[in-house]
Design a protein around this motif. Structure first.
Motif, PDB file in Angstrom:
ATOM      1  N   GLU A  82      26.332  47.070  54.027  1.00 49.02           N
ATOM      2  CA  GLU A  82      26.987  45.870  53.524  1.00 49.02           C
ATOM      3  C   GLU A  82      27.415  46.104  52.080  1.00 49.02           C
ATOM      4  O   GLU A  82      26.633  46.593  51.268  1.00 49.02           O
ATOM      5  CB  GLU A  82      26.030  44.680  53.594  1.00 49.02           C
ATOM      6  CG  GLU A  82      26.648  43.377  53.171  1.00 49.02           C
ATOM      7  CD  GLU A  82      25.695  42.205  53.317  1.00 49.02           C
ATOM      8  OE1 GLU A  82      26.170  41.079  53.105  1.00 49.02           O
ATOM      9  OE2 GLU A  82      24.510  42.400  53.628  1.00 49.02           O
ATOM     10  N   VAL A  83      28.656  45.755  51.787  1.00 49.72           N
ATOM     11  CA  VAL A  83      29.188  45.843  50.435  1.00 49.72           C
ATOM     12  C   VAL A  83      29.411  44.409  49.956  1.00 49.72           C
ATOM     13  O   VAL A  83      29.964  43.587  50.690  1.00 49.72           O
ATOM     14  CB  VAL A  83      30.527  46.615  50.414  1.00 49.72           C
ATOM     15  CG1 VAL A  83      31.108  46.641  49.020  1.00 49.72           C
ATOM     16  CG2 VAL A  83      30.328  48.019  50.944  1.00 49.72           C
ATOM     17  N   THR A  84      28.952  44.123  48.727  1.00 51.10           N
ATOM     18  CA  THR A  84      29.128  42.789  48.174  1.00 51.10           C
ATOM     19  C   THR A  84      29.653  42.873  46.748  1.00 51.10           C
ATOM     20  O   THR A  84      29.535  43.908  46.092  1.00 51.10           O
ATOM     21  CB  THR A  84      27.800  42.005  48.157  1.00 51.10           C
ATOM     22  OG1 THR A  84      26.836  42.735  47.407  1.00 51.10           O
ATOM     23  CG2 THR A  84      27.284  41.751  49.565  1.00 51.10           C
ATOM     24  N   ALA A  85      30.184  41.752  46.289  1.00 51.11           N
ATOM     25  CA  ALA A  85      30.643  41.622  44.911  1.00 51.11           C
ATOM     26  C   ALA A  85      29.884  40.468  44.267  1.00 51.11           C
ATOM     27  O   ALA A  85      29.897  39.360  44.787  1.00 51.11           O
ATOM     28  CB  ALA A  85      32.137  41.362  44.860  1.00 51.11           C
ATOM     29  N   GLY A  86      29.184  40.757  43.174  1.00 54.80           N
ATOM     30  CA  GLY A  86      28.500  39.723  42.413  1.00 54.80           C
ATOM     31  C   GLY A  86      27.053  39.491  42.768  1.00 54.80           C
ATOM     32  O   GLY A  86      26.273  39.079  41.919  1.00 54.80           O
ATOM     33  N   THR A  87      26.664  39.717  44.009  1.00 58.69           N
ATOM     34  CA  THR A  87      25.274  39.522  44.418  1.00 58.69           C
ATOM     35  C   THR A  87      24.806  40.688  45.276  1.00 58.69           C
ATOM     36  O   THR A  87      25.604  41.334  45.951  1.00 58.69           O
ATOM     37  CB  THR A  87      25.082  38.226  45.233  1.00 58.69           C
ATOM     38  OG1 THR A  87      25.892  38.301  46.412  1.00 58.69           O
ATOM     39  CG2 THR A  87      25.461  36.993  44.430  1.00 58.69           C
ATOM     40  N   LYS A  88      23.514  40.924  45.250  1.00 59.16           N
ATOM     41  CA  LYS A  88      22.898  41.982  46.055  1.00 59.16           C
ATOM     42  C   LYS A  88      23.043  41.638  47.542  1.00 59.16           C
ATOM     43  O   LYS A  88      22.867  40.485  47.938  1.00 59.16           O
ATOM     44  CB  LYS A  88      21.419  42.069  45.659  1.00 59.16           C
ATOM     45  CG  LYS A  88      20.648  43.181  46.289  1.00 59.16           C
ATOM     46  CD  LYS A  88      19.246  43.159  45.708  1.00 59.16           C
ATOM     47  CE  LYS A  88      18.367  44.220  46.265  1.00 59.16           C
ATOM     48  NZ  LYS A  88      17.016  44.145  45.697  1.00 59.16           N
ATOM     49  N   PRO A  89      23.374  42.616  48.386  1.00 61.31           N
ATOM     50  CA  PRO A  89      23.510  42.359  49.817  1.00 61.31           C
ATOM     51  C   PRO A  89      22.205  41.837  50.438  1.00 61.31           C
ATOM     52  O   PRO A  89      21.113  42.229  50.030  1.00 61.31           O
ATOM     53  CB  PRO A  89      23.852  43.728  50.401  1.00 61.31           C
ATOM     54  CG  PRO A  89      24.357  44.534  49.261  1.00 61.31           C
ATOM     55  CD  PRO A  89      23.650  44.020  48.043  1.00 61.31           C
ATOM     56  N   ASP A  90      22.358  40.972  51.444  1.00 64.38           N
ATOM     57  CA  ASP A  90      21.197  40.481  52.191  1.00 64.38           C
ATOM     58  C   ASP A  90      20.740  41.480  53.243  1.00 64.38           C
ATOM     59  O   ASP A  90      19.570  41.576  53.549  1.00 64.38           O
ATOM     60  CB  ASP A  90      21.522  39.152  52.885  1.00 64.38           C
ATOM     61  CG  ASP A  90      21.664  38.010  51.917  1.00 64.38           C
ATOM     62  OD1 ASP A  90      21.029  38.038  50.850  1.00 64.38           O
ATOM     63  OD2 ASP A  90      22.436  37.085  52.231  1.00 64.38           O
ATOM     64  N   LEU A  91      21.688  42.153  53.837  1.00 62.42           N
ATOM     65  CA  LEU A  91      21.458  43.080  54.952  1.00 62.42           C
ATOM     66  C   LEU A  91      20.853  42.394  56.172  1.00 62.42           C
ATOM     67  O   LEU A  91      20.457  43.053  57.118  1.00 62.42           O
ATOM     68  CB  LEU A  91      20.559  44.266  54.551  1.00 62.42           C
ATOM     69  CG  LEU A  91      21.152  45.247  53.558  1.00 62.42           C
ATOM     70  CD1 LEU A  91      20.148  46.370  53.258  1.00 62.42           C
ATOM     71  CD2 LEU A  91      22.445  45.857  54.073  1.00 62.42           C
ATOM     72  N   MET A  92      20.780  41.084  56.149  1.00 61.16           N
ATOM     73  CA  MET A  92      20.192  40.340  57.266  1.00 61.16           C
ATOM     74  C   MET A  92      21.298  39.809  58.153  1.00 61.16           C
ATOM     75  O   MET A  92      22.178  39.098  57.696  1.00 61.16           O
ATOM     76  CB  MET A  92      19.348  39.176  56.741  1.00 61.16           C
ATOM     77  CG  MET A  92      18.147  39.611  55.947  1.00 61.16           C
ATOM     78  SD  MET A  92      16.954  40.555  56.898  1.00 61.16           S
ATOM     79  CE  MET A  92      16.426  39.355  58.067  1.00 61.16           C
TER      80      MET A  92
END
Length: 89
Positions: free
Chosen positions: A75-85
Motif C-alpha cells: 500500500e502506498v499512501t500520501a500524508g499518513t502511514k498505510p493501514d495495510l488492513m
C-alpha cells in the motif's frame, strides 16, 4: 489518490520490489524500514520519504516472520502511514 493498494504482480517499486519479494530483499533495499504487527497475525514493513509511505504486508506473525517470507500486499499512501488492513466484513 490518498491510498493505493496492490495485490498483483505489477506495479513494482523502482528497486523492483513487489508482491512476492522476500523480507530479505525488502530489508536489503530499505535497511531502515520499520517492522510492526499489522493485525490478523500479519507483519507490516514501512518505509517513508517525507509524506509518502510504502507499506509491505507479510502473512506471518511479527515474532515468526522470516527473511524468506514474501510480500502479499503493498500500500502506498500520501500524508499518513498505510493501514495495510483489508477487511471484507
Amino acid at each position: 489518490i490518498v491510498s493505493l493498494g496492490v495485490r498483483g504482480d505489477q506495479p513494482r517499486t523502482a528497486d523492483g520490489l513487489g508482491i512476492g519479494s522476500t523480507l530479505r530483499e525488502v530489508t536489503e533495499v530499505h535497511e531502515d524500514a520499520e517492522m510492526t504487527e499489522s493485525g490478523f497475525g500479519q507483519t507490516g514493513v514501512f518505509v517513508t520519504d517525507g509524506q509518502v509511505w510504502l507499506g509491505l504486508l507479510f502473512d506471518a506473525d511479527l515474532d515468526a516472520v522470516t527473511p524468506r517470507d514474501t510480500v502479499t500486499f503493498m500500500e502506498v499512501t500520501a500524508g499518513t502511514k498505510p493501514d495495510l488492513m483489508r477487511d471484507g466484513c
